[in-house]
Design an enzyme around this catalytic site. Structure first.
Site, PDB file in Angstrom:
ATOM      1  CB  CYS A   1      10.600  -3.862  -5.563  1.00 19.62           C
ATOM      2  SG  CYS A   1      10.332  -2.890  -7.032  1.00 19.62           S
TER       3      CYS A   1
ATOM      4  CG  LEU B   1      -2.000  -1.488   1.302  1.00 19.85           C
ATOM      5  CD1 LEU B   1      -2.662  -1.141   2.470  1.00 19.85           C
ATOM      6  CD2 LEU B   1      -2.637  -0.926   0.033  1.00 19.85           C
TER       7      LEU B   1
ATOM      8  CB  CYS C   1      16.500 -11.570 -31.303  1.00 15.48           C
ATOM      9  SG  CYS C   1      15.317 -11.925 -29.782  1.00 15.48           S
TER      10      CYS C   1
ATOM     11  CE  LYS D   1      -0.790  -7.144  -5.099  1.00 17.92           C
ATOM     12  NZ  LYS D   1       0.748  -6.806  -5.449  1.00 17.92           N
TER      13      LYS D   1
ATOM     14  CB  CYS E   1      16.365  -7.444 -29.290  1.00 20.89           C
ATOM     15  SG  CYS E   1      15.259  -8.476 -30.545  1.00 20.89           S
TER      16      CYS E   1
HETATM   17 ZN   LIG Z   1      14.057 -10.101 -30.007  1.00 24.68          ZN
END
Ligand SMILES: [Zn+2]
Length: 345
Positions: free
Chosen positions: A274, A157, A331, A172, A260
């Site tokens: 966090c 909160l 990629c 949530k 990428c």
């Molecule tokens: Zn990519």
């Protein structure tokens, strides 16, 4: 000129007795034909000449044809005007609610209709998801799916401003969609109390845009794979301590994907979540609002999006900077596989 008096008398009589206009014109035309015929027969009972009456009749016919043409054009123009006006489904309440959008040149009525027709998937109803959900609902994004398998806890909160203290323990996704519906009953907010996996391609493909506010590399990586496979653009925000970043991954339209830029997971301890590293309360408000801003721009076509660019915000020093991003042909997720396939750099 008794003929003129005759026609005037017919017109006056028709007006007095309320004769329909069409009938009156028919009677006048008949009288005119009678007068012209009498002249042609050499009788000329009603004064004037055959030529004079013919010219007068021609002029009258011209005026009538001009008026008929005008009303035909008006009748044709009317349905086009009606088609151009917004569909009747837009209520006065919606016009009032979105009035500040409607006067913006870049949004206006067409942009607001695009927002209303849009389907958006928000993954993660946490710090970033809070402003994303609130601003997208407030802006009138028509259908919003909110995916999150977590429940509201006290430590949320300090920054997850979509929740209230009395909602601790609630899901949530459900709590966030309830807040969105309370904010704007015109939007359809659907809770999805689970995580998004890499094989959720069908679910992602049902949306025009995905916003990712999750806080683990594994979750981000899975969402990226699903978006690349579905060809749906992904607006991603990330925050830690005092700094945040936002960009759009959209390899289907030439931009890079997450892999990428970040082909492998960060080394353990290098990007702590966090809960371990801490985060300043207003930071997700800033970065989540930037994500919502980019979403509205993307959906309405306003301005220039963050495809090929990443905005980095440093809250501790009040600075922001932009870096360029590029798609990698090799990629492992969005690459063609022709230049090394899944090999890491
Ligand atoms: Zn990519």
């Amino acid at each position: 000129m008794t003929g003129v008096w005759l026609l005037a008398a017919i017109a006056a009589g028709g007006w007095v007795f309320g004769l329909p206009r069409r009938w009156l014109l028919a009677v006048l035309a008949l009288a005119w034909v009678g007068i012209v015929l009498s002249h042609l027969a050499g009788i000329g009972l009603f004064g004037g000449s055959a030529r004079g009456w013919l010219v007068a009749g021609g002029l009258a016919a011209l005026i009538l044809a001009y008026r008929a043409g005008l009303s035909w054009l008006r009748a044709r123009a009317l349905p086009v005007d009606q088609a151009a006006s917004p569909p009747p489904a837009v209520s006065d309440a919606e016009l009032d609610r979105y009035a500040r959008h409607l006067v913006l040149r870049e949004i206006g009525g067409p942009g607001q209709m695009r927002l209303r027709d849009a389907r958006v998937l928000v993954v993660g109803a946490g710090g970033l998801g809070s402003p994303v959900c609130l601003y997208l609902a407030a802006a009138g994004v028509g259908r919003i799916t909110v995916a999150d398998d977590d429940t509201v806890s006290l430590s949320n909160l300090q920054r997850q401003v979509i929740f209230r203290s009395d909602q601790q323990g609630q899901g949530k996704a459900q709590a966030a969609t309830a807040a969105m519906r309370a904010l704007n009953p015109h939007v359809q907010a659907t809770p999805l109390p689970r995580r998004i996996a890499a094989d959720d391609v069908e679910l992602v493909a049902e949306h025009d845009l995905v916003l990712d506010g999750t806080d683990s590399f594994a979750a981000r990586e899975a969402i990226n794979r699903a978006c690349v496979a579905a060809g749906v653009p992904l607006i991603a925000g990330a925050i830690a301590q005092w700094e945040g970043q936002v960009t759009i991954y959209d390899p289907a339209r030439g931009g890079p994907c997450l892999a990428c830029l970040f082909p492998t997971a960060p080394a353990p301890g290098l990007a702590p979540p966090c809960a371990e590293a801490g985060v300043i309360g207003p930071l997700p408000g800033v970065v989540g609002s930037l994500m919502a801003m980019e979403a509205v721009k993307h959906l309405t076509g306003a301005g220039q999006g963050l495809r090929g660019r990443m905005l980095i915000f440093d809250g501790l020093y009040g600075e922001s900077r932009m870096i360029g991003t590029a798609r990698r042909p090799d990629c492992p997720v969005c690459g063609s596989g022709l230049e090394g396939g899944a090999s890491a750099p």
